[in-house]
Design an enzyme around this catalytic site. Structure first.
Site, PDB file in Angstrom:
ATOM      1  N   MET A  17     -25.967   3.393  19.834  1.00  0.00           N
ATOM      2  CA  MET A  17     -25.901   2.310  20.817  1.00  0.00           C
ATOM      3  C   MET A  17     -24.883   2.684  21.884  1.00  0.00           C
ATOM      4  SD  MET A  17     -26.050  -1.070  18.333  1.00  0.00           S
ATOM      5  CE  MET A  17     -24.902  -0.442  17.115  1.00  0.00           C
ATOM      6  N   ALA A  18     -25.352   2.767  23.133  1.00  0.00           N
ATOM      7  CA  ALA A  18     -24.475   3.161  24.233  1.00  0.00           C
ATOM      8  C   ALA A  18     -23.337   2.176  24.398  1.00  0.00           C
ATOM      9  CB  ALA A  18     -25.279   3.259  25.534  1.00  0.00           C
ATOM     10  N   GLN A  70     -27.599  12.473  19.811  1.00  0.00           N
ATOM     11  CA  GLN A  70     -28.850  12.062  20.447  1.00  0.00           C
ATOM     12  C   GLN A  70     -28.891  12.488  21.913  1.00  0.00           C
ATOM     13  OE1 GLN A  70     -30.243   7.930  21.570  1.00  0.00           O
ATOM     14  NE2 GLN A  70     -31.488   8.229  19.723  1.00  0.00           N
ATOM     15  N   CYS A 101     -35.329   4.569  24.566  1.00  0.00           N
ATOM     16  CA  CYS A 101     -34.480   3.787  25.450  1.00  0.00           C
ATOM     17  C   CYS A 101     -35.306   3.045  26.507  1.00  0.00           C
ATOM     18  CB  CYS A 101     -33.461   4.684  26.140  1.00  0.00           C
ATOM     19  SG  CYS A 101     -32.421   3.807  27.317  1.00  0.00           S
ATOM     20  N   ASN A 201     -36.576   0.452  11.964  1.00  0.00           N
ATOM     21  CA  ASN A 201     -35.501  -0.135  12.754  1.00  0.00           C
ATOM     22  C   ASN A 201     -36.003  -1.411  13.428  1.00  0.00           C
ATOM     23  OD1 ASN A 201     -34.057   0.668  15.950  1.00  0.00           O
ATOM     24  ND2 ASN A 201     -33.025  -0.370  14.292  1.00  0.00           N
TER      25      ASN A 201
END
Length: 349
Positions: A17-18, A70, A101, A201
């Site tokens: 998660m950015a 990633q 994304c 997920n």
């Protein structure tokens, strides 16, 4: 077969998660039971340009293994070169390709979920990266671009043929973003159709969710993202539920504040920030996320919006705990929605 995906294991992944899964948070989640961690997504071009800021995103500590870095991009050969550079810097256990994304900044550069609309290019990217990478390659994807174009099954078969060793599937389309429900029927279909491991997920917020998806599908593990942001204890709770069928008691308010303070102190001494004020600014949203379910959460979030030092945070924690012990805390309201799995592109492109 990747060691952590052997048939007798069922790993819990911390989703990339950015702006969230930096080396500090990954380490904390690992302590709480996450089996596999993945870095924030980084631009292959940023790696190729040896951008110093981008390199910080692939830093990790040895206890965080098994760990993947990633990458996103649309040029398989360049991504393969980037994978070799990363392996030279600090050999990760695997490279993960971002095919999921939904953020416009990434999609506009033909990266992330945009490749789900161009399966030949997606296949080329995966094939070239597998060919060049000195470490195993996995992929993370969504089930399709939109409800009219759910092509996860085709994409999974292409990735398997390209030599990808495991696939994490977020059960939403790009068009959904993070709205609606994750489609675990599609995830389950994909897990049945390919021989490589599939990690599910989406919408996992408890040990019961983990156990249910393990029982109802053939996924080889699960990946937990947004639920871990405000509740990193989910990994410990999920493992306890898988072993006993019972839920752990929620952490206390004191434990939650202790965790907030520890997270912040570790962020202050990390190499991600130039000084205390910049570190505290980066922590504000994280601190607000931790208030979910706390009595007086609205009051806390108003304070966390402006917190500028660790001393100030310590004072806020002490005052709130004291007020709570006297049952004089302000009325609570739901916490704001936190960052999403690719909430912002924080890397060089």
């Amino acid at each position: 077969m990747l060691p952590w995906l052997q048939p007798d294991r069922f790993p819990l992944y911390l989703a990339p998660m950015a702006g969230v899964t930096d080396t500090v948070f990954r380490g904390l989640c690992k302590e709480l039971g996450a089996d596999v961690t993945v870095t924030e997504f980084v631009s292959a071009e940023g790696i190729m340009q040896a951008d110093e800021r981008t390199r910080k995103y692939v830093d990790f500590d040895e206890p965080q293994r098994p760990l993947g870095v990633q990458l996103f991009g649309a040029d398989g050969k360049r991504m393969g070169e980037a994978a070799r550079k990363i392996a030279d810097w600090k050999r990760p256990d695997f490279i993960d390709i971002n095919f999921g994304c939904p953020v416009n900044k990434v999609v506009a550069k033909n990266g992330g979920s945009s490749l789900l609309k161009d399966c030949p290019l997606l296949t080329s990217v995966a094939t070239e990266l597998v060919k060049a990478s000195p470490v195993p390659v996995t992929a993370k994807m969504r089930i399709g671009w939109d409800s009219e174009n759910i092509n996860a099954l085709d994409v999974c078969r292409r990735l398997e043929d390209a030599g990808i060793q495991a696939i994490a599937i977020h059960g939403r389309t790009r068009a959904q973003g993070y709205t609606g429900l994750a489609n675990w029927d599609v995830i389950g279909m994909c897990a049945e159709a390919v021989k490589i491991p599939v990690i599910g997920n989406g919408d996992i917020s408890s040990g019961y969710d983990v156990e249910r998806h393990r029982r109802q599908t053939k996924v080889s593990g699960v990946m937990i993202g947004r639920a871990a942001m405000g509740n990193p204890w989910i990994f410990r709770e999920a493992k306890h539920y898988l072993e006993t069928g019972e839920h752990l008691h929620p952490v206390t308010m004191e434990q939650r504040f202790e965790f907030m303070l520890r997270h912040t102190r570790l962020a202050l001494v990390s190499n991600r920030h130039k000084d205390e004020i910049s570190a505290m600014r980066s922590m504000r949203n994280r601190l607000m996320t931790y208030t979910a379910g706390l009595p007086g959460g609205k009051h806390l979030r108003a304070k966390f919006c402006h917190v500028s030092s660790i001393t100030e945070l310590e004072d806020i924690a002490a005052a709130h705990l004291a007020a709570n012990s006297r049952d004089t805390h302000p009325a609570d309201s739901p916490a704001p929605a936190g960052a999403t799995e690719e909430d912002d592109v924080l890397v060089a492109a």
